[in-house]
Write an enzyme that holds these catalytic residues in place. Structure first.
Site, PDB file in Angstrom:
ATOM      1  N   LYS A 161      -7.232 -43.252  36.641  1.00 47.59           N
ATOM      2  CA  LYS A 161      -5.939 -43.994  36.194  1.00 47.59           C
ATOM      3  C   LYS A 161      -6.640 -45.501  36.328  1.00 47.59           C
ATOM      4  CE  LYS A 161      -2.919 -42.450  38.604  1.00 47.59           C
ATOM      5  NZ  LYS A 161      -3.411 -41.034  39.242  1.00 47.59           N
ATOM      6  N   HIS A 181     -10.101  -9.975  58.223  1.00 48.34           N
ATOM      7  CA  HIS A 181      -9.015 -10.915  57.590  1.00 48.34           C
ATOM      8  C   HIS A 181      -9.403 -11.447  56.166  1.00 48.34           C
ATOM      9  CE1 HIS A 181      -5.711 -14.109  57.743  1.00 48.34           C
ATOM     10  NE2 HIS A 181      -6.645 -14.563  56.897  1.00 48.34           N
ATOM     11  N   GLU A 182     -10.510 -11.756  55.996  1.00 49.78           N
ATOM     12  CA  GLU A 182     -11.182 -12.400  54.847  1.00 49.78           C
ATOM     13  C   GLU A 182     -11.525 -11.212  53.934  1.00 49.78           C
ATOM     14  OE1 GLU A 182     -10.908 -15.216  54.321  1.00 49.78           O
ATOM     15  OE2 GLU A 182     -10.896 -15.878  56.313  1.00 49.78           O
ATOM     16  N   GLY A 228      -6.864 -39.306  41.696  1.00 54.74           N
ATOM     17  CA  GLY A 228      -8.361 -39.181  41.602  1.00 54.74           C
ATOM     18  C   GLY A 228      -8.338 -38.641  39.972  1.00 54.74           C
ATOM     19  N   ASP A 277      -2.554 -19.649  55.285  1.00 55.50           N
ATOM     20  CA  ASP A 277      -2.197 -18.464  54.164  1.00 55.50           C
ATOM     21  C   ASP A 277      -0.446 -18.563  54.120  1.00 55.50           C
ATOM     22  OD1 ASP A 277      -4.884 -17.934  53.934  1.00 55.50           O
ATOM     23  OD2 ASP A 277      -4.495 -16.373  55.289  1.00 55.50           O
TER      24      ASP A 277
END
EC number: 3.4.24.-
Length: 461
Positions: free
Chosen positions: A75, A288-289, A72, A363
């Protein structure tokens, strides 16, 4: 010097064919952000356009150009631009097209392709994913693939000096290619096409919004900063997704909200609007976040742009970062800090709930990947300045595994200590995130600073 009859033949061909369908309309002005590569290719363009002055000096045209780098990055676009700038015939092909189970079919297709290109010179042959036919040969190799590669090597060697045919190859895996294909005289020039830096991203975005009605409040520099590490294909997709969202929202201009949503969609996946998340799970995700964001802030890894517990793709929540500048070198401590941030979510879960959930799967995958690179590629373990080839690493895997475990365990212990020392801030961030579901970087910073002030005041009291 080029013979007169060849020059007249070329002139007749150009006049006869003009801008035919096999001549791309792409020019270098359509390719943004690859200035150094375009400068390097300018000689090849000039050679094709004005070969006489090079023939006078006894110079030969480079036979092959190999573009390598991540997917991406432009090229294919560069190969089209070479043909477009020189008004050359363009013959695109994929390496997979030459791979057949019947012996000799692939070699015949290679011969046919080169015959067409020679007949239509000046021309550019573009072979995408060239590693499909150009992989290293061995005693266990497929006979058909070997014959196809041999034919390609012969064809690239067999050009006459007055035939203006350029072969452009593209691959994501340079290490897989056969040495005979890489030598000078075949692929003379190897050019790395990497992900764009901040200036290049700005230029690429400008190209993709050129024909779109953009709101005057949209800051392209800010978007370029937020899209760190993205390829040209990602940026093109973001501009397109923003335009689609503007149509969906019945807007006449594409605004910053559409671009923000498009970036999130490309980076984190599609938003799951109808996802029903239990309150208990929502609480776990919010801690968690908050754990990720808190350790990222404490260690000052990257600037946080958004914290969310709205499900996107497979994730139930995410933290988005926007680095202030592009980085090319990362220290051992910075890599360890990245692992600590990745493990911050699981550390918060363990401290608050006394157990961990499956939410840290991605993670853990990223953290172990960084630790593996530290041991095997960067010499950043107790083994010292040692690196391990992927093919040979399996012989030393118990030793490598122990080093990875040491790094991961040490980082996880530090993450737990950081969370324990800042529980009040974690609680405040988590509670606000649970109520609002989304926090911008500025909102997170304000909550963090306010919680720190409260903590300082209570400590003094």
């Amino acid at each position: 010097m080029e013979p007169v009859h060849i020059k007249s033949e070329r002139k007749e061909k150009d006049e006869k064919r003009g801008e035919s369908s096999d001549r791309p309309a792409i020019r270098f002005k359509d390719v943004a952000g690859l200035e150094e590569v375009k400068e390097e290719l300018a000689e090849v363009i000039d050679f094709i356009n004005s070969p006489e002055k090079y023939y006078k000096m006894g110079a030969k045209i480079p036979k092959g150009i190999l573009f390598y780098g991540p997917p991406g990055t432009g090229k294919t676009l560069l190969a089209q631009a070479i043909a477009g700038e020189t008004n050359s015939a363009f013959f695109p092909a994929s390496g997979a097209e030459f791979v057949e189970k019947y012996v000799g079919v692939g070699a015949k297709r290679v011969r046919t392709l080169f015959e067409k290109a020679k007949k239509d010179a000046p021309s550019v042959i573009f072979i995408d994913e060239i590693d499909a036919i150009g992989a290293k040969r061995s005693s266990e190799s497929n006979n058909e693939k070997d014959q196809t590669l041999n034919q390609l090597l012969i064809e690239m060697d067999g050009f006459h000096s007055n035939q203006t045919v350029i072969v452009v190859g593209a691959t994501n895996r340079l290490d897989l290619l056969d040495e005979a294909l890489l030598r000078p005289g075949r692929f003379d020039r190897h050019m790395f096409i990497g992900n764009p830096d901040i200036r290049a991203r700005e230029e690429i975005l400008k190209v993709h919004i050129k024909n779109k009605p953009i709101d005057s409040k949209v800051d392209i520099k800010s978007l370029a900063k937020r899209t760190h590490g993205m390829s040209g294909a990602h940026l093109s997709n973001i501009a397109n997704e923003a335009a689609i969202l503007a149509v969906r929202n019945n807007k006449k201009h594409i605004g910053i909200d559409e671009f923000n949503q498009a970036i999130e969609k490309v980076m984190a996946g599609l938003q799951r609007k109808n996802a029903v998340v239990m309150e208990k799970e929502k609480k776990i995700v919010s801690y968690h976040e908050a754990g990720h964001a808190l350790i990222g802030k404490l260690l000052n890894t990257d600037l946080i742009s958004k914290v969310s517990i709205i499900p996107r793709g497979e994730a139930l929540g995410y933290v988005m970062y926007s680095p202030e500048e592009d980085r090319y070198l990362i220290t051992k401590r910075e890599l360890q800090n990245k692992i600590k941030v990745l493990l911050g979510g699981r550390a918060a879960e363990e401290i608050i709930f006394g157990e961990v959930s499956t939410g840290a799967r991605d993670d853990l995958k990223k953290a172990n990947s960084i630790a593996y690179q530290m041991v095997c590629e960067y010499g950043m373990s107790t083994l010292g300045n040692r690196i391990f080839d992927p093919h040979l690493a399996k012989n030393c895997y118990p030793m490598i595994d122990q080093e990875i475990k040491t790094i991961i365990d040490g980082c996880y212990t530090d993450s737990l200590e950081h969370i324990k020392g800042n529980l009040e801030i974690l609680e405040e961030v988590s509670k606000t995130l649970f109520d609002r579901e989304t926090l911008t970087g500025e909102e997170f910073d304000a909550i963090f600073e306010e919680a720190q002030k409260k903590l300082a005041c209570s400590t003094l009291t």
